[in-house]
Design an enzyme around this catalytic site. Sequence first.
Site, short mmCIF file in Angstrom:
data_model
loop_
_atom_site.label_atom_id
_atom_site.label_comp_id
_atom_site.label_asym_id
_atom_site.label_seq_id
_atom_site.Cartn_x
_atom_site.Cartn_y
_atom_site.Cartn_z
N LYS A 245 12.93 64.73 74.87
CA LYS A 245 11.65 64.40 74.24
C LYS A 245 10.46 64.71 75.14
O LYS A 245 9.34 64.85 74.67
CB LYS A 245 11.63 62.91 73.88
CG LYS A 245 12.80 62.50 72.98
CD LYS A 245 12.33 61.83 71.74
CE LYS A 245 13.49 61.30 70.93
NZ LYS A 245 13.09 60.84 69.61
N PHE B 196 11.55 54.64 73.55
CA PHE B 196 12.64 53.66 73.53
C PHE B 196 13.90 54.35 73.05
O PHE B 196 13.84 55.32 72.30
CB PHE B 196 12.29 52.48 72.60
CG PHE B 196 11.40 51.48 73.27
CD1 PHE B 196 10.10 51.81 73.60
CD2 PHE B 196 11.88 50.22 73.60
CE1 PHE B 196 9.28 50.90 74.26
CE2 PHE B 196 11.08 49.30 74.25
CZ PHE B 196 9.77 49.65 74.59
N ASN C 84 15.13 50.14 58.13
CA ASN C 84 16.09 49.74 59.17
C ASN C 84 15.80 48.31 59.58
O ASN C 84 14.84 47.70 59.10
CB ASN C 84 16.06 50.71 60.35
CG ASN C 84 14.70 50.74 61.02
OD1 ASN C 84 14.26 49.74 61.59
ND2 ASN C 84 14.02 51.86 60.93
N ASP D 46 14.66 58.58 60.89
CA ASP D 46 14.83 59.99 61.25
C ASP D 46 14.64 60.90 60.04
O ASP D 46 14.23 62.04 60.20
CB ASP D 46 16.23 60.20 61.85
CG ASP D 46 16.34 59.57 63.23
OD1 ASP D 46 15.33 59.64 63.97
OD2 ASP D 46 17.39 58.99 63.56
N LYS E 27 17.90 61.78 76.30
CA LYS E 27 16.77 61.64 75.37
C LYS E 27 15.44 61.83 76.09
O LYS E 27 14.52 62.46 75.59
CB LYS E 27 16.83 60.25 74.71
CG LYS E 27 15.89 60.09 73.55
CD LYS E 27 16.19 58.84 72.77
CE LYS E 27 17.48 59.01 71.98
NZ LYS E 27 17.80 57.82 71.17
N LYS F 189 10.98 55.77 38.69
CA LYS F 189 12.20 55.10 39.10
C LYS F 189 13.44 55.90 38.65
O LYS F 189 13.52 56.29 37.47
CB LYS F 189 12.23 53.69 38.49
CG LYS F 189 13.36 52.86 38.99
CD LYS F 189 13.35 51.47 38.40
CE LYS F 189 14.65 50.76 38.73
NZ LYS F 189 14.83 49.56 37.93
N PRO G 282 8.96 63.95 61.29
CA PRO G 282 8.44 64.43 62.57
C PRO G 282 8.85 63.46 63.67
O PRO G 282 8.92 62.25 63.44
CB PRO G 282 6.92 64.41 62.37
CG PRO G 282 6.69 63.45 61.24
CD PRO G 282 7.91 63.54 60.37
N ASP G 283 9.14 63.98 64.85
CA ASP G 283 9.43 63.11 65.99
C ASP G 283 8.09 62.82 66.68
O ASP G 283 7.52 63.68 67.35
CB ASP G 283 10.42 63.79 66.94
CG ASP G 283 10.92 62.81 67.99
OD1 ASP G 283 10.10 62.05 68.53
OD2 ASP G 283 12.14 62.80 68.25
N ILE G 284 7.60 61.60 66.47
CA ILE G 284 6.26 61.25 66.93
C ILE G 284 6.21 61.25 68.46
O ILE G 284 5.32 61.82 69.08
CB ILE G 284 5.85 59.88 66.36
CG1 ILE G 284 5.97 59.91 64.83
CG2 ILE G 284 4.42 59.52 66.77
CD1 ILE G 284 5.99 58.56 64.17
O1 C5P Z 1 15.61 59.90 68.70
P1 C5P Z 1 15.53 58.42 68.65
O2 C5P Z 1 15.10 57.88 67.31
O3 C5P Z 1 16.72 57.71 69.18
O4 C5P Z 1 14.35 58.09 69.70
C1 C5P Z 1 13.81 56.85 69.85
C2 C5P Z 1 12.42 56.96 70.39
O5 C5P Z 1 11.71 57.97 69.72
C3 C5P Z 1 11.62 55.71 70.15
O6 C5P Z 1 10.68 55.59 71.19
C4 C5P Z 1 10.95 55.99 68.82
O7 C5P Z 1 9.75 55.23 68.68
C5 C5P Z 1 10.67 57.46 68.91
N1 C5P Z 1 10.72 58.20 67.64
C6 C5P Z 1 9.57 58.74 67.13
N2 C5P Z 1 9.61 59.46 65.97
C7 C5P Z 1 10.78 59.67 65.32
C8 C5P Z 1 11.97 59.12 65.84
C9 C5P Z 1 11.89 58.38 67.00
O8 C5P Z 1 8.51 58.54 67.71
N3 C5P Z 1 10.78 60.38 64.21
#
Ligand code: C5P
Length: 397
Positions: A341, A323, A208, A276, A337, A286, A303-305
């Site tokens: 979260k 963020f 990104n 994501d 959000k 390749k 994983p959502d960290i």
């Molecule tokens: O869900 P979204 O990507 O919009 O959320 C943004 C926030 O979540 C940011 O603080 C980003 O660093 C964190 N994030 C994360 N792991 C992910 C996706 C987002 O820590 N897989």
Amino acid sequence: MLSGKRILLIIGGGIAAFKAQDLIRRLRERGAEVIPVLTKAAEEFVTPLSVSALAAQKVYRDLFDLTDEAEMGHIELSRSADLVVVAPATADLMAKMAGGLANDLASTLLLATDKRVLLAPAMNVRMWEHPATQRNLATLTADGVLIVGPDEGDMACGEYGPGRMSEPLAIVAAVEAALADGPLKGKHVLVTSGPTHEPIDPVRYIANRSSGAQGAAIARALAALGADVTFVTGPADVDPPSGVSVIRIQTAQEMLGAVEASLPADGAIFAAAVADWRMASASDSKIKKKNGKTPTLEFAENPDILATIAQMKAGRPQLVVGFAAETDDVIANATAKRERKGCDWIVANDVSPETGIMGGVENAVTVISNEGVESWPRLSKDQVAAKLAARIAEALS
Ligand code: C5P
């Protein structure tokens, strides 16, 4: 002011050593005690007598000087200081430090010290730009070594470019910053930054447009307030700040691993733009064109960290900040959000292309916490970072 501070000043062998003599004067003017150490090569540029006279101290020169060992062993010498400064830091000294060598007094002190080390590099521009020196620099920065300079300009060797040692007053400012007893002293704060790269195959990846500028600015601002910062960064456009511990990762899964391995922390700031999705299974070779057929990419969720850390049952950082980069309904989306979260604050911004925020130098953020919604004016990313760091310091005090 530096009164009561003891600085071990290692002078390396380079033409900039003459500036180290002025540095001694400047540090002493501010009340610091300066203990000078000369490398063999430094003695070719400045004399032990003049350095000793300027510092009003004995000059340390030899690892095997038994009198010194009886008076103060090299281990003690390296630890009795509040800060170790290397000026000029030559390519050779940096290489020794990066490799952990200890074959003279200076390198032994640098390996034995338990104090922060500040380097003021000085060398020929080609030597500075050489991949070996840049590799060593990256290693040292990751080890938490602080760096000031080098400056760009005409060099004694007749070339032009980066490699000149910073001026003594700039080094003094870096010394003062390194010794500052900021409000975050003793606090460990974790910052994630930059994009992640998710491989499709060995040569392609999903990425990104995050430059990592805001995350780096936040890490720098937190360190300036005295925090012990762990900076977990994806492949960003901007360099990590000096004075923080850097962990470089590529993927979201690696970022989660690095974050978990860096706990415990008092605060965790998730400024990274984490992908994501990753490939359900990245190809080991390749992916080839197959007579007109386009490949179908199958994704798996990363994983959502932020959510993982914010929802930890035990050992959760006291303050967890996420963020939200949104393109519409910024506040409503960011508020939802924060709930979803489980983090304490959400720093929301509008990243629609017309704002010029993603990849730009400015940011306009809204901070959402349990105290409500607060919109800040459009500021530089450094100013946003400074304001946020001050808020974090308040919250962790
Ligand atoms: O869900 P979204 O990507 O919009 O959320 C943004 C926030 O979540 C940011 O603080 C980003 O660093 C964190 N994030 C994360 N792991 C992910 C996706 C987002 O820590 N897989």
